[in-house]
Design a protein around this motif. Structure first.
Motif, PDB file in Angstrom:
ATOM      1  N   TYR A   1     101.197 -13.437  56.326  1.00  0.00           N
ATOM      2  CA  TYR A   1     102.615 -13.708  56.152  1.00  0.00           C
ATOM      3  C   TYR A   1     102.792 -14.919  55.248  1.00  0.00           C
ATOM      4  CZ  TYR A   1     102.836 -10.986  60.496  1.00  0.00           C
ATOM      5  OH  TYR A   1     102.704 -10.016  61.461  1.00  0.00           O
ATOM      6  N   THR A   2     103.931 -14.990  54.577  1.00  0.00           N
ATOM      7  CA  THR A   2     104.260 -16.198  53.844  1.00  0.00           C
ATOM      8  C   THR A   2     104.557 -17.299  54.849  1.00  0.00           C
ATOM      9  OG1 THR A   2     106.649 -15.784  53.800  1.00  0.00           O
ATOM     10  CG2 THR A   2     105.330 -14.834  51.985  1.00  0.00           C
ATOM     11  N   THR A   3     104.701 -18.512  54.386  1.00  0.00           N
ATOM     12  CA  THR A   3     104.998 -19.623  55.290  1.00  0.00           C
ATOM     13  C   THR A   3     106.417 -19.546  55.846  1.00  0.00           C
ATOM     14  OG1 THR A   3     105.600 -21.012  53.403  1.00  0.00           O
ATOM     15  CG2 THR A   3     103.331 -21.179  54.235  1.00  0.00           C
ATOM     16  N   THR A   4     107.233 -18.627  55.333  1.00  0.00           N
ATOM     17  CA  THR A   4     108.564 -18.408  55.899  1.00  0.00           C
ATOM     18  C   THR A   4     108.611 -17.126  56.728  1.00  0.00           C
ATOM     19  OG1 THR A   4     109.320 -17.359  53.850  1.00  0.00           O
ATOM     20  CG2 THR A   4     109.755 -19.728  54.102  1.00  0.00           C
ATOM     21  N   GLY A   5     107.424 -16.524  56.993  1.00  0.00           N
ATOM     22  CA  GLY A   5     107.332 -15.409  57.923  1.00  0.00           C
ATOM     23  C   GLY A   5     107.433 -14.013  57.345  1.00  0.00           C
ATOM     24  N   LYS A   6     107.473 -13.874  56.032  1.00  0.00           N
ATOM     25  CA  LYS A   6     107.558 -12.542  55.408  1.00  0.00           C
ATOM     26  C   LYS A   6     106.161 -11.920  55.346  1.00  0.00           C
ATOM     27  CE  LYS A   6     111.903 -13.072  54.292  1.00  0.00           C
ATOM     28  NZ  LYS A   6     112.901 -12.530  55.156  1.00  0.00           N
ATOM     29  N   VAL A   7     106.045 -10.662  55.795  1.00  0.00           N
ATOM     30  CA  VAL A   7     104.747  -9.994  55.775  1.00  0.00           C
ATOM     31  C   VAL A   7     104.349  -9.687  54.325  1.00  0.00           C
ATOM     32  CG1 VAL A   7     105.645  -7.635  56.100  1.00  0.00           C
ATOM     33  CG2 VAL A   7     103.350  -8.173  56.834  1.00  0.00           C
ATOM     34  N   VAL A   8     103.097 -10.006  53.972  1.00  0.00           N
ATOM     35  CA  VAL A   8     102.587  -9.711  52.637  1.00  0.00           C
ATOM     36  C   VAL A   8     101.359  -8.804  52.683  1.00  0.00           C
ATOM     37  CG1 VAL A   8     103.510 -11.765  51.501  1.00  0.00           C
ATOM     38  CG2 VAL A   8     101.270 -11.883  52.569  1.00  0.00           C
ATOM     39  N   LYS A   9     100.742  -8.698  53.875  1.00  0.00           N
ATOM     40  CA  LYS A   9      99.571  -7.835  54.028  1.00  0.00           C
ATOM     41  C   LYS A   9      99.554  -7.312  55.450  1.00  0.00           C
ATOM     42  CE  LYS A   9      94.555  -7.941  54.138  1.00  0.00           C
ATOM     43  NZ  LYS A   9      93.448  -8.842  54.417  1.00  0.00           N
ATOM     44  N   GLY A  10      99.380  -6.004  55.590  1.00  0.00           N
ATOM     45  CA  GLY A  10      99.364  -5.359  56.893  1.00  0.00           C
ATOM     46  C   GLY A  10      98.048  -5.544  57.603  1.00  0.00           C
ATOM     47  N   PRO A  11      97.998  -4.949  58.770  1.00  0.00           N
ATOM     48  CA  PRO A  11      98.734  -3.763  59.197  1.00  0.00           C
ATOM     49  C   PRO A  11     100.171  -3.999  59.677  1.00  0.00           C
ATOM     50  CG  PRO A  11      97.178  -4.369  60.898  1.00  0.00           C
ATOM     51  CD  PRO A  11      96.944  -5.304  59.749  1.00  0.00           C
ATOM     52  N   SER A  12     100.568  -5.249  59.950  1.00  0.00           N
ATOM     53  CA  SER A  12     101.944  -5.469  60.387  1.00  0.00           C
ATOM     54  C   SER A  12     102.918  -5.012  59.310  1.00  0.00           C
ATOM     55  CB  SER A  12     102.185  -6.948  60.691  1.00  0.00           C
ATOM     56  OG  SER A  12     103.510  -7.120  61.149  1.00  0.00           O
ATOM     57  N   GLU A  13     104.006  -4.394  59.741  1.00  0.00           N
ATOM     58  CA  GLU A  13     105.043  -3.958  58.811  1.00  0.00           C
ATOM     59  C   GLU A  13     106.322  -4.759  58.992  1.00  0.00           C
ATOM     60  OE1 GLU A  13     105.496   0.240  59.373  1.00  0.00           O
ATOM     61  OE2 GLU A  13     103.496   0.677  58.609  1.00  0.00           O
ATOM     62  N   LYS A  14     106.332  -5.673  59.993  1.00  0.00           N
ATOM     63  CA  LYS A  14     107.528  -6.455  60.294  1.00  0.00           C
ATOM     64  C   LYS A  14     107.278  -7.937  60.053  1.00  0.00           C
ATOM     65  CE  LYS A  14     109.197  -3.358  63.917  1.00  0.00           C
ATOM     66  NZ  LYS A  14     109.545  -3.279  65.343  1.00  0.00           N
ATOM     67  N   ASP A  15     108.306  -8.623  59.576  1.00  0.00           N
ATOM     68  CA  ASP A  15     108.244 -10.067  59.392  1.00  0.00           C
ATOM     69  C   ASP A  15     108.176 -10.762  60.750  1.00  0.00           C
ATOM     70  OD1 ASP A  15     108.569  -9.587  56.678  1.00  0.00           O
ATOM     71  OD2 ASP A  15     110.728 -10.003  56.702  1.00  0.00           O
ATOM     72  N   LEU A  16     107.734 -12.014  60.744  1.00  0.00           N
ATOM     73  CA  LEU A  16     107.743 -12.820  61.953  1.00  0.00           C
ATOM     74  C   LEU A  16     109.184 -13.152  62.331  1.00  0.00           C
ATOM     75  CD1 LEU A  16     104.876 -15.354  61.145  1.00  0.00           C
ATOM     76  CD2 LEU A  16     104.740 -13.271  62.522  1.00  0.00           C
ATOM     77  N   GLN A  17     109.416 -13.385  63.610  1.00  0.00           N
ATOM     78  CA  GLN A  17     110.750 -13.757  64.081  1.00  0.00           C
ATOM     79  C   GLN A  17     111.131 -15.113  63.508  1.00  0.00           C
ATOM     80  OE1 GLN A  17     111.269 -13.710  68.345  1.00  0.00           O
ATOM     81  NE2 GLN A  17     113.202 -14.805  68.218  1.00  0.00           N
ATOM     82  N   GLN A  18     112.304 -15.164  62.891  1.00  0.00           N
ATOM     83  CA  GLN A  18     112.786 -16.394  62.272  1.00  0.00           C
ATOM     84  C   GLN A  18     113.896 -17.016  63.103  1.00  0.00           C
ATOM     85  OE1 GLN A  18     113.930 -15.121  58.337  1.00  0.00           O
ATOM     86  NE2 GLN A  18     111.829 -15.215  57.600  1.00  0.00           N
ATOM     87  N   PHE A  19     114.024 -18.332  62.970  1.00  0.00           N
ATOM     88  CA  PHE A  19     115.063 -19.079  63.670  1.00  0.00           C
ATOM     89  C   PHE A  19     115.854 -19.899  62.658  1.00  0.00           C
ATOM     90  CE2 PHE A  19     111.427 -18.707  66.541  1.00  0.00           C
ATOM     91  CZ  PHE A  19     112.007 -18.135  67.654  1.00  0.00           C
ATOM     92  N   MET A  20     117.140 -20.069  62.925  1.00  0.00           N
ATOM     93  CA  MET A  20     117.973 -20.916  62.087  1.00  0.00           C
ATOM     94  C   MET A  20     117.654 -22.378  62.406  1.00  0.00           C
ATOM     95  SD  MET A  20     122.115 -20.964  61.698  1.00  0.00           S
ATOM     96  CE  MET A  20     122.410 -21.650  63.311  1.00  0.00           C
ATOM     97  N   VAL A  21     117.582 -23.196  61.350  1.00  0.00           N
ATOM     98  CA  VAL A  21     117.302 -24.619  61.503  1.00  0.00           C
ATOM     99  C   VAL A  21     118.467 -25.414  60.913  1.00  0.00           C
ATOM    100  CG1 VAL A  21     115.713 -26.516  60.970  1.00  0.00           C
ATOM    101  CG2 VAL A  21     114.821 -24.198  61.283  1.00  0.00           C
ATOM    102  N   GLN A  22     118.975 -26.355  61.687  1.00  0.00           N
ATOM    103  CA  GLN A  22     120.013 -27.270  61.209  1.00  0.00           C
ATOM    104  C   GLN A  22     119.430 -28.676  61.224  1.00  0.00           C
ATOM    105  OE1 GLN A  22     122.846 -26.138  64.265  1.00  0.00           O
ATOM    106  NE2 GLN A  22     124.154 -25.204  62.699  1.00  0.00           N
ATOM    107  N   ALA A  23     119.991 -29.550  60.383  1.00  0.00           N
ATOM    108  CA  ALA A  23     119.473 -30.909  60.278  1.00  0.00           C
ATOM    109  C   ALA A  23     120.605 -31.914  60.268  1.00  0.00           C
ATOM    110  CB  ALA A  23     118.639 -31.045  59.011  1.00  0.00           C
TER     111      ALA A  23
END
Length: 109
Positions: free
Chosen positions: A78-100
Motif C-alpha cells: 500500500y502507499t503511505t496513505t493506504g492505497k493498494v498498489v500490489k495484491g492480493p488485496s483489492e481494497k485500500d486500508l481504512q482511512q480516518f479524517m485528521v484535523q489539526a
C-alpha cells in the motif's frame, strides 16, 4: 481519547537523540478500539494521513517499510496513505479524517 477521536501531540513526531532533534514523518497510534495501530503520517503542507494497519485481504497487521506499507502475510503493498498498489488485496486500508490545531492532531474514529 476525546469522544470519538484520538488526540495526538504534534511533538510526538520529534525525538531528541544525542542532543539532536530528529523529525519523523510518521508515528504509530494505538487505540483500545482497534487491535492494530493507526499509521499517522505527516504529508506536505502540514497535512496528515491516518490509516488502520489492518490488511483488507486476510486481516493481518500491515508494517511500515520505507515509503510504503507492506503486509507480511501475503505480500500486499500500500502507499503511505493506504492505497493498494500490489495484491492480493483489492481494497485500500481504512482511512480516518485528521484535523489539526496549533499543538495537536485529532484522528476521527
Amino acid at each position: 481519547m476525546e469522544g470519538n477521536r484520538v488526540k495526538v501531540k504534534k511533538a510526538d513526531f520529534v525525538e531528541v537523540k544525542k542532543e539532536k532533534l530528529l523529525e519523523h514523518n510518521w508515528v504509530l497510534v494505538k487505540t483500545e478500539r482497534y487491535e492494530e495501530p493507526i499509521y499517522l503520517r505527516k504529508l506536505e503542507n502540514n497535512d496528515y494521513s491516518a490509516v488502520l494497519l489492518h490488511c483488507q485481504h486476510k486481516g493481518c497487521e500491515v508494517n511500515p517499510a520505507a515509503d510504503m506499507l507492506h503486509c507480511p502475510c501475503h505480500g500486499s503493498e500500500y502507499t503511505t496513505t493506504g492505497k493498494v498498489v500490489k495484491g492480493p488485496s483489492e481494497k485500500d486500508l481504512q482511512q480516518f479524517m485528521v484535523q489539526a490545531d496549533g499543538d495537536y492532531l485529532y484522528i476521527q474514529l
